[in-house]
Design an enzyme around this catalytic site. Sequence first.
Site, PDB file in Angstrom:
ATOM      1  CE  LYS A  76      -3.981   2.103   2.398  1.00 13.92           C
ATOM      2  NZ  LYS A  76      -4.973   1.966   3.483  1.00 13.92           N
ATOM      3  CB  SER A 151      -8.295   3.908   2.601  1.00 20.30           C
ATOM      4  OG  SER A 151      -7.454   3.209   3.512  1.00 20.30           O
ATOM      5  CB  SER A 175      -8.801   1.127   5.486  1.00  8.72           C
ATOM      6  OG  SER A 175      -9.461   2.364   5.389  1.00  8.72           O
TER       7      SER A 175
END
Lengths: 484, 95, 477
Positions: A76, A151, A175
Amino acid sequence: MHNKTIAELSQSLAQGAFSSVELTQTYLERIERLDPQVNSYITVTADEALAAARQADARIKAGTAGTLTGIPLAQKDIFCTNGIKTTCGSKMLDNFISPYDATVISNFKQAGAVMLGKTNMDEFAMGSSNETSFYGAVKNPWDLDAVPGGSSGGSAAVVAARLAPASTGTDTGGSIRQPAALCGITGLKPTYGRVSRYGMIAFASSLDQAGPMARTAEDCALMMNAMAGFDDKDSTSIERDVPDYSASLNQPLAGLKVGLPKEYFAEGLDNDVASAVQVAIDEYKKLGAEIVDISLPNTGLSIPAYYVVAPAECSSNLSRFDGVRFGYRCDNPKDLEDLYKRSRGEGFGTEVKRRIMIGAYVLSAGYYDAYYIKAQKSRQLISQDFKQAFEKVDVIMGPTSPTVAFNLGEKTDDPVTMYLSDAYTIATNLAGLPGMSVPCGFVGQRPVGLQIIGNYFDEARLLNVAHQYQQHTDWHTRAPEAFR
Amino acid sequence: MSIERSDIEKIAHLARLEVAEADVPEYVRNLSNVFDLVAQMDSVDTDSVEPMAHPMEMVQRLRDDVATESDQREHFQQIAPQTENGLYLVPKVIE
Amino acid sequence: MQWEVVIGLEIHAQLATKSKIFSGASTAYGAEPNTQACAVDLGLPGVLPVFNKEALRMAVKFGLANNCEITRRSVFARKNYFYPDLPKGYQISQMDHPIVARGELEIELEDGSTKVIGITRAHLEEDAGKSLHEDFHGMTGIDLNRAGTPLLEIVSEPDMRSAKEAVAYMKKIHSLVQYLEICDGNMQEGSFRCDANVSIRPKGQQEYGTRAELKNINSFRFVERAINIEVERQIDVLEAGGKVVQETRLYDADKNETRSMRSKEEAFDYRYFPDPDLLPVEIDDAYIEAIRATLPELPDAKKRRFIDEYKLKADDASTLTSDRALSGFFEAVVKEGEDAKLAANWVISELLGALNKNGMALADSPVTADMLGGMIKRIKDNTISGKIAKQVFAAMWEGEGDADAIIEAKGLKQVTDSGAIEKIVDEVLANNQAQVEQYRGGNEKVLGFFVGQVMKASQGKANPSQVNQLLRVKLQG
């Protein structure tokens, strides 16, 4: 090659069926060919990946390889990666080449894993649909009209679309779990403090926690073996031995007490999602689990409390982005105020600005008690609900998200409707508990996730509970047609 | 709970965020909605509840007093918008 | 109208740790800009603070030395504001639960009376960097080496009623932090700084007037001047029918005036909240007692002991105990020279005088305690007179060796051979018959003249009391 799990790939690499370089090339080729449809990567680090793969192959040859040596992974873009652009999905950091590695990144490097690139995400991890990214929305590989969740939407999409065997995510209010559910993959948010936050760009420090996103619980366990552990650079890191998360995967579930909180099956839950979750729970009954009805009476406080605590922390955490030492600086600032206001005004997107303002407001003179202290008290009540529940049950189950993936653009106008999509995931962050999402069916072509919440440090049990389910179901093996 | 234009102006300044005049109404509307949501907390009596600042019942760990870091100025300043003679430059600060 | 001045001080003492309060960067002073600012100090994205053990110990030590309450569970909070030398956009400080709570301290005033000043609290926080306003094409340069240096902010009650009291309080704290070895006290380098909250009110009025905060005053002299000038300003404002505004003012030493700080004009809303990156700091009785056991003898106790044990005057005892190193020096001189009064006189008037004159610190003194003690021993055993000792001291200062070597080399040994002295006395008397007659005629004041002549003839080496005695005998005839 690209349909194998980490466990299978690791075996193939050890047996010499193919090399890490070949494996890495396969993925790089797929990314180049397929990612334009999904937009799941912000940065692809092909050269670095191949160099790391060559080193991994040498280790494998030398017999010094670990399970993750030579395994390509996507990270990420919230984790700082030395020498590589780290954007956090923001224009603010579009030019930010991190000068150091996050602890999670170092841990994977040490394990010999190969980083394919950095995945797209909601800006500064603020969002539930990946639509707040400066780099454009990620599309759900199961339905390109749908959001992947957020997210960690890019991280979920790369796994679903077979653009990486696994990835990392971070979870502040859902998320990891919500995009895992929406993309039909397996994701784990560990207990707060289990994985180091050092080098992970902070959204809300008391809620943020990194975890693995993969196809299977077994792979999540392998990732956790590398990710978890004490870090003396993080004051909130927990000094506690890390178990071998793979060791207990095969424990039988007979006698497992599963709590179903009535609040997670109430109004607001989509009927089809409810049915899919019910089928999964029936499967657990078959595996010998005992189902117990429980209540988490303060569940309704989680979203309100979260939208005070998280913005308050973020408003302060994001003050360092001021155009002075790194990151975006506006053109021709006329004075210091102008430098601050325009760098931040132009560098941050709308949702980030909104949350910073909410946070500044709830902390400001005259509002602190009514909002911030009230939210912390609510947080205490939410946490106590779980403490009481875990006196009666081993794990708690329910839907990860009230609906399947919604359409791109569907909820961007009203932040509040977007916030409600985290109704079932937020409470565990407020309490600091570990939680997972496991694929358990579809509504149409869009996946449904089953959430499993555990007691503090009970990640091994969660992985065991998820793995046993995956031994008896095949939802986790499904791949979207265009990406098989 | 309704947020006023003046609230937006005040907090945007506190947070050093430039907000375009045209965007203010939308912030007013959206933040008002968020604070309506947040107001749901008021339905619960929390008088006797201890605030919870942190999810874990842990105390601060202490670091030994050892200087471990070496000079990395050049490395760190490569990513800086503007430097000179090792200093970060900003528009003139008036005191 | 009669005005009463009300002053409270906020003293910032940089703690003498090796590394910063939340990072492993060095705190050494004077490095090239930004070479001691690590990733944590720069507030790079993703970095996290970890608290320095030594900063905690030093803060607790300070609290114990002033009988302050020590907080068993203290909490770090973020103070949010934007400033270029504040990298994270917030300063990690303490708000609701400071490590050191209420205590007090006794100061001594010029008339010898004492006054108790309340200490409200002392909390730990990180220092900011420095803004350099020299011209970089009209821009300001930022050096973050100082960012993250541990500070103990010591907040007093508004208990002081004059600039002199404020200075006495500040000097007391300054001496104390050095005694405790928690701060080097170097005001030029900014290790010890002070903000003063100053207000005035009509004498007899209970409530406080509106205060102005004078920022960053970096010497004792300036504290006194800045407060006095600010008091004058406030009196002028009020007597002209105006109002004092609550604001931050900067003291300009060159112009000897205070002026409003434009950049800090707006009311700050610091939005304090507990720092979620740090956890509560918990300490127990055992920890506190272990630190208490390391406390040195503190200035007040030492002063009392000096008065009792060495029979010193209160003034001298104050001077000698104002600095821990000086008190140690004095005691070493006493040990060697075996005369406390002589030691006190020589340390205070000669040694401190010489150091002052040369702008030197005690640590750099060419005359060591052993040397000075050795010289005093020679005064006591009559080898040299006090007057000759001044010569010896000057020679020691110039590095000519210790007292014995100098006395030997220069032949300064006092003449105590009564035969030799008698011979000189006889000569002096023979050569000054007129004065002899005067003495014998009843003018005993002439004795001083004879003593002087004899000493002169002996080049100062004759033992003065022997000379006196002999002269009296002989003059009596």
